[in-house]
Design an enzyme around this catalytic site. Structure first.
Site, PDB file in Angstrom:
ATOM      1  N   ASP A   1       0.822  -1.217   0.000  1.00  0.00           N
ATOM      2  CA  ASP A   1       0.000   0.000   0.000  1.00  0.00           C
ATOM      3  C   ASP A   1       0.855   1.266   0.000  1.00  0.00           C
ATOM      4  OD1 ASP A   1      -2.304  -1.451   0.036  1.00  0.00           O
ATOM      5  OD2 ASP A   1      -2.830  -1.067   2.120  1.00  0.00           O
TER       6      ASP A   1
ATOM      7  N   ASP B   1      -5.760  -8.710  14.240  1.00  0.00           N
ATOM      8  CA  ASP B   1      -5.276 -10.053  14.561  1.00  0.00           C
ATOM      9  C   ASP B   1      -5.984 -10.635  15.781  1.00  0.00           C
ATOM     10  OD1 ASP B   1      -4.139  -8.131  16.212  1.00  0.00           O
ATOM     11  OD2 ASP B   1      -2.072  -8.683  15.797  1.00  0.00           O
TER      12      ASP B   1
END
Length: 495
Positions: free
Chosen positions: A94, A242
């Site tokens: 990105d 996560d």
């Protein structure tokens, strides 16, 4: 005035109680850890001598403006020992700076030597890291998805040590232990390593061995692709995607496996602004996940009561910084309140919570000796490190406490990446790093004021009575040094 005094005592007592209960939970994990050493690992594993049992794996590398570490990362990943026709690499990039072009050139070179590596870019950063992982998953060929952040350097046999455990079809995640290539770079890196080592030994093993909820740590682990999709895929409504996916997967009854013996080296942040951004994201994300997941855990009929208790303290971990901050701030007025004889019995009762400090001391000692070994010399070194660690984290308690509070209140904020520096040895430097932040935050100002506040607490210990009162002296001294350290280190990068 007496109403204010009672209110201070009650809040102070509640903060102490929560810390005491948290210490008990940590001791429970320590006992689990010690028991685990007596339990042989009988996990089923793939037989990699049979080519038909070697599954297809996708390695995902989510990166964003990692100019200083991309070459190191790609060179390291290209040396992974696994049949080339059985794994692919996705560089989920990105980036918005010049690293995008240099990474593309490097990937082309690796493609020419026969590596199945793809450069996947997006025109926006929707979802940040979780968005990139989700995007890559759409085209991932692997049955299993290994994930590494840009500052991680897995060893050549990493896949050979982790993938075989997925012969258990209920296994959704294998997580490995982080190690630190620049542990001894500075006091700041030593303190970070000390905290992470406790998590990656006692906590992760202690939870996993008893079937309590543990977490994938965002990197240095492998997911079964089916598990990710079954649990609802990556989501960006918390800063710790996560932890979020880990809880959703375990609520779906997927098993997790933690491998303490498989070590994955990584680079620790070396400047305080980088530590601040990382700590803020981790602590706020944990609180956001408490709001998102804890009631689901409580309501689950298939989760044991003990696992629910451990989940409570696991998800509430960052809130301990808020408790620590409250405890420290109220300890100064408590110094004056305790001079009134009417509160003597209550003050004696509070002394019981000294046991919290003893339990933490024992907890961290077992971690320390596991890594450094026993012996008088190491024990003396541990004592110094233990008090240094708690001094520095007390200095971070305002910053991390605000992060935790924002998470509980539902205040949204962007995913701020932790800048990487390519610091491998003590002689390496981070000067001139283009990703360094130099703006002083409001928190830094308040940290400086808190250092002065606890300096007043130290002064008051000598003057409050004819002979002084040093009951809070150690706490105030650690808080003074901790906030002073964080203030000065933050200021140094801002001038």
């Amino acid at each position: 005035m007496i109403v204010v005094e009672i209110l201070v005592i009650i809040i102070y007592g509640l903060a102490l109680l929560l810390i005491f209960l948290y210490a008990l939970a940590q001791m429970s994990l320590l006992l689990n850890y010690l028991k685990s050493k007596k339990i042989p690992d009988t996990s089923e594993q793939f037989n990699f001598s049979n080519p038909d049992e070697i599954p297809l794996v996708t390695i995902q590398l989510p990166v964003y403006n990692e100019m200083y570490v991309m070459e190191r990362l790609l060179n390291n990943i290209s040396k992974i020992d696994y049949p080339k026709h059985k794994f692919e690499i996705q560089v989920l990039d990105d980036s918005t700076d010049e690293s995008l072009e240099t990474t593309a050139n490097h990937i082309q070179q690796l493609q020419q030597i026969g590596l199945d590596i793809k450069h996947i870019t997006r025109t926006n950063r929707i979802g940040f890291k979780s968005g990139a992982l989700k995007e890559g998953l759409k085209t991932a060929k692997g049955e299993f998805i290994a994930i590494f952040d840009a500052d991680f350097l897995p060893k050549k046999d990493w896949l050979l040590q982790t993938i075989p455990y997925f012969k258990n079809k209920k296994l959704g995640v294998v997580q490995t232990r982080w190690s630190h290539i620049n542990r001894d770079y500075s006091l700041l890196t030593k303190v970070q390593a000390f905290a992470l080592d406790a998590h990656f030994t006692l906590e992760q093993v202690g939870r996993n061995i008893q079937g309590h909820f543990m977490n994938f740590n965002g990197t240095a682990g492998v997911w079964r692709k089916e598990c990710i999709l079954d649990a609802g895929n990556w989501q960006a409504d918390t800063l710790t995607e996560d932890l979020d996916l880990s809880y959703r997967a375990q609520l779906k009854h997927w098993d997790f496996k933690y491998l303490e013996h498989v070590e994955t080296p990584a680079e620790l942040p070396v400047v305080i602004s980088a530590v601040r951004s990382q700590q803020f994201r981790w602590n706020k994300g944990a609180s956001e996940n408490f709001r998102k997941s804890f009631l689901k855990v409580i309501r689950s009929k298939n989760v044991s009561f003990k696992t629910k208790i451990h989940a409570f303290f696991h998800l509430l971990n960052s809130t301990m910084f808020l408790n620590m901050l409250v405890l420290a701030i109220l300890s100064v007025p408590m110094l004056f309140i305790k001079q009134h004889e009417v509160y003597n019995l209550y003050m004696l009762g509070l002394g019981f919570f000294v046991l919290s400090s003893v339990m933490f001391f024992v907890f961290y000692w077992y971690m320390y000796k596991t890594i450094y070994g026993k012996g008088l010399k190491n024990f003396i070194g541990y004592i110094g490190m233990f008090f240094t660690f708690f001094t520095i984290i007390m200095g971070f308690s305002l910053h991390n406490g605000i992060a935790a509070l924002e998470g509980h209140l539902g205040k949204r904020s962007d995913f701020i990446r932790t800048p990487k520096f390519n610091i491998n040895t003590i002689t390496d430097t981070y000067k001139g790093n283009k990703y360094l932040k130099t703006k002083t935050s409001y928190n830094t100002v308040f940290e400086g004021l808190l250092a002065l506040y606890f300096g007043f607490g130290l002064y008051s210990a000598f003057t409050i009575t004819q002979h002084g009162d040093f009951g809070f002296f150690a706490l105030h001294f650690m808080a003074f040094l901790g906030f002073g350290y964080v203030f000065l280190r933050s200021l140094r990068l801002s001038v």
